[in-house]
Design a protein around this motif. Structure first.
Motif, PDB file in Angstrom:
ATOM      1  N   HIS A 226       0.729  -1.212  -0.027  1.00 51.43           N
ATOM      2  CA  HIS A 226       0.028  -0.071   0.101  1.00 51.43           C
ATOM      3  C   HIS A 226       0.903   1.261  -0.036  1.00 51.43           C
ATOM      4  O   HIS A 226       0.412   2.259  -0.349  1.00 51.43           O
ATOM      5  CB  HIS A 226      -0.957   0.066   1.194  1.00 51.43           C
TER       6      HIS A 226
ATOM      7  N   GLN B 269      -9.517   4.631  -1.887  1.00 47.37           N
ATOM      8  CA  GLN B 269     -10.315   3.606  -1.223  1.00 47.37           C
ATOM      9  C   GLN B 269      -9.067   2.449  -0.760  1.00 47.37           C
ATOM     10  O   GLN B 269      -9.332   1.611   0.215  1.00 47.37           O
ATOM     11  CB  GLN B 269     -11.326   2.813  -2.211  1.00 47.37           C
ATOM     12  N   ARG B 270      -8.285   2.171  -1.511  1.00 47.49           N
ATOM     13  CA  ARG B 270      -7.177   1.175  -1.524  1.00 47.49           C
ATOM     14  C   ARG B 270      -6.495   1.363  -0.097  1.00 47.49           C
ATOM     15  O   ARG B 270      -6.006   0.578   0.667  1.00 47.49           O
ATOM     16  CB  ARG B 270      -6.064   1.231  -2.587  1.00 47.49           C
TER      17      ARG B 270
ATOM     18  N   GLU C 181      -7.474   3.197   2.309  1.00 44.80           N
ATOM     19  CA  GLU C 181      -8.324   3.052   3.257  1.00 44.80           C
ATOM     20  C   GLU C 181      -8.341   1.487   4.022  1.00 44.80           C
ATOM     21  O   GLU C 181      -8.510   1.352   5.201  1.00 44.80           O
ATOM     22  CB  GLU C 181      -9.685   3.492   3.113  1.00 44.80           C
ATOM     23  N   ARG C 182      -8.247   0.592   3.164  1.00 48.85           N
ATOM     24  CA  ARG C 182      -8.193  -0.843   3.326  1.00 48.85           C
ATOM     25  C   ARG C 182      -6.780  -1.277   4.009  1.00 48.85           C
ATOM     26  O   ARG C 182      -6.685  -2.278   4.541  1.00 48.85           O
ATOM     27  CB  ARG C 182      -8.568  -1.625   2.093  1.00 48.85           C
TER      28      ARG C 182
END
Length: 127
Positions: free
Chosen positions: A44, A93-94, A96-97
């Motif tokens: 990430h 969004q990525r 946030e994960r």
């Protein structure tokens, strides 16, 4: 025409998004930089750079679209702006994960992106 663009709401929001994404990226890089016990880096971490790179391109695309005289070229830049916004939203969004303490800050950026998209829709009608 150039003198009116930097004060436009969409241009100002683009600058805000860039500033916010830089701050979030700086915070997340420190958090995501640690290697896993197996020695692998967090995948990430690359999204932090992506959000900065994509957000830095928003304001110049707005200027390019505004400065074009041909309608088709204006819409090319507007389409490019739309793609950048969508990629930026996806990368948020990525992030946030990701297992990061700063993931909640990314939701703030996503909220600002939703506001930007509303401004963008209205702005595109004026081109």
């Amino acid at each position: 025409m150039y003198s009116t663009v930097p004060s436009s709401p969409i241009y100002q929001k683009a600058l805000e998004i860039f500033s916010l994404s830089r701050r979030i990226s700086d915070y997340l890089v420190d958090d995501l930089a640690e290697l896993s016990p197996s020695g692998n880096e967090n995948p990430h971490i690359y999204f932090t750079g992506d959000i900065v790179q994509q957000s830095v391109c928003l304001a110049p695309e707005i200027l390019k679209a505004e400065q074009q005289l041909e309608r088709d070229k204006k819409h090319q830049h507007a389409d490019s702006l739309n793609r950048l916004t969508n990629k930026l939203y996806t990368n948020c969004q990525r992030l946030e994960r990701s297992n990061s303490n700063g993931a909640e800050f990314v939701s703030i950026l996503r909220k600002e992106l939703r506001k930007f998209k509303k401004l963008q829709r209205n702005w595109m009608l004026t081109l």
